[in-house]
Design a protein around this motif. Structure first.
Motif, short mmCIF file in Angstrom:
data_model
loop_
_atom_site.label_atom_id
_atom_site.label_comp_id
_atom_site.label_asym_id
_atom_site.label_seq_id
_atom_site.Cartn_x
_atom_site.Cartn_y
_atom_site.Cartn_z
N ARG A 52 -10.97 3.44 -30.89
CA ARG A 52 -10.69 2.55 -32.02
C ARG A 52 -10.51 1.10 -31.54
N GLU A 53 -9.72 0.93 -30.50
CA GLU A 53 -9.48 -0.41 -29.95
C GLU A 53 -10.78 -1.02 -29.41
N LEU A 54 -11.55 -0.21 -28.70
CA LEU A 54 -12.79 -0.70 -28.11
C LEU A 54 -13.85 -0.98 -29.16
N ALA A 55 -13.90 -0.18 -30.21
CA ALA A 55 -14.85 -0.42 -31.31
C ALA A 55 -14.55 -1.78 -31.95
N ALA A 56 -13.28 -2.05 -32.19
CA ALA A 56 -12.91 -3.35 -32.78
C ALA A 56 -13.25 -4.49 -31.84
N ALA A 57 -13.02 -4.31 -30.55
CA ALA A 57 -13.28 -5.37 -29.57
C ALA A 57 -14.77 -5.67 -29.43
N THR A 61 -18.49 0.03 -35.50
CA THR A 61 -17.72 1.06 -36.19
C THR A 61 -17.26 2.07 -35.15
N GLU A 62 -16.23 2.83 -35.48
CA GLU A 62 -15.77 3.85 -34.55
C GLU A 62 -16.85 4.90 -34.30
N GLN A 63 -17.62 5.23 -35.34
CA GLN A 63 -18.67 6.23 -35.19
C GLN A 63 -19.76 5.73 -34.24
N ALA A 64 -20.19 4.48 -34.42
CA ALA A 64 -21.22 3.93 -33.54
C ALA A 64 -20.70 3.83 -32.11
N PHE A 65 -19.44 3.42 -31.97
CA PHE A 65 -18.88 3.30 -30.63
C PHE A 65 -18.77 4.68 -29.97
N GLY A 66 -18.39 5.69 -30.73
CA GLY A 66 -18.30 7.05 -30.20
C GLY A 66 -19.64 7.55 -29.67
N ALA A 67 -20.69 7.28 -30.43
CA ALA A 67 -22.04 7.68 -29.98
C ALA A 67 -22.42 6.94 -28.71
N LEU A 68 -22.10 5.65 -28.66
CA LEU A 68 -22.38 4.85 -27.47
C LEU A 68 -21.61 5.39 -26.27
N MET A 69 -20.35 5.75 -26.46
CA MET A 69 -19.55 6.30 -25.36
C MET A 69 -20.13 7.61 -24.85
N GLY A 70 -20.66 8.41 -25.76
CA GLY A 70 -21.31 9.65 -25.35
C GLY A 70 -22.47 9.39 -24.41
N ARG A 71 -23.28 8.37 -24.75
CA ARG A 71 -24.42 8.02 -23.90
C ARG A 71 -23.95 7.46 -22.55
N LEU A 72 -22.92 6.61 -22.58
CA LEU A 72 -22.42 6.03 -21.33
C LEU A 72 -21.77 7.09 -20.44
N ALA A 73 -21.09 8.03 -21.04
CA ALA A 73 -20.49 9.13 -20.27
C ALA A 73 -21.58 10.00 -19.66
#
Length: 140
Positions: A52-57, A61-73
């Motif tokens: 949530r904090e990183l999505a805002a930064a 959106t939290e959903q888009a950031f979550g998908a991005l984190m999945g790819r980076l992980a």
């Protein structure tokens, strides 16, 4: 004389769009995209931050950031660890640190080119005006 606010808004957006396209294109040389590099940069600034904090930064959106984190992980660039409660904390891996560092070098070159038409005093003025407009004080 009054500035046409629609033209002003469009000019700001045009400069941002040009800069983002140049960065996104150049970051492919280090195996990243602008969104990925921006996420790595945000995690580097606040290790252990929540999605949530990183999505805002990163203005996502939290959903888009979550998908991005999945790819980076999946690329072993970030490590997601359980935090307090249901919180998931984000940290860079050594590979993520390397991509971030390489991205900083690319960004320095691209941004120097993007802002080349402005002499240093104009750059400082523009930065101060944007801080005032956004009601923020950014740290370097």
């Amino acid at each position: 004389m009054h500035a046409d606010l629609q033209l002003l808004g469009r000019a700001v957006k045009q400069a941002q769009y040009r800069q983002h396209r140049a960065l996104d294109s150049a970051l492919t040389a280090v195996g990243s995209t602008l969104a990925q590099w921006d996420a790595l940069r945000a995690i580097s600034r606040t290790p252990g931050a929540s999605a949530r904090e990183l999505a805002a930064a990163t203005f996502q959106t939290e959903q888009a950031f979550g998908a991005l984190m999945g790819r980076l992980a999946a690329q072993d660039l970030v490590d997601r660890r359980p935090g307090r409660g249901r919180r998931i904390e984000h940290h860079l891996t050594p590979a993520g640190e390397r991509v971030l560092k390489a991205g900083h070098q690319v960004a320095a070159e691209v941004l120097a080119e993007c802002f080349a038409p402005l002499p240093e005093p104009d750059r400082a003025t523009l930065l101060e005006l944007l801080h005032r407009l956004n009601g923020t004080v950014e740290s370097p």
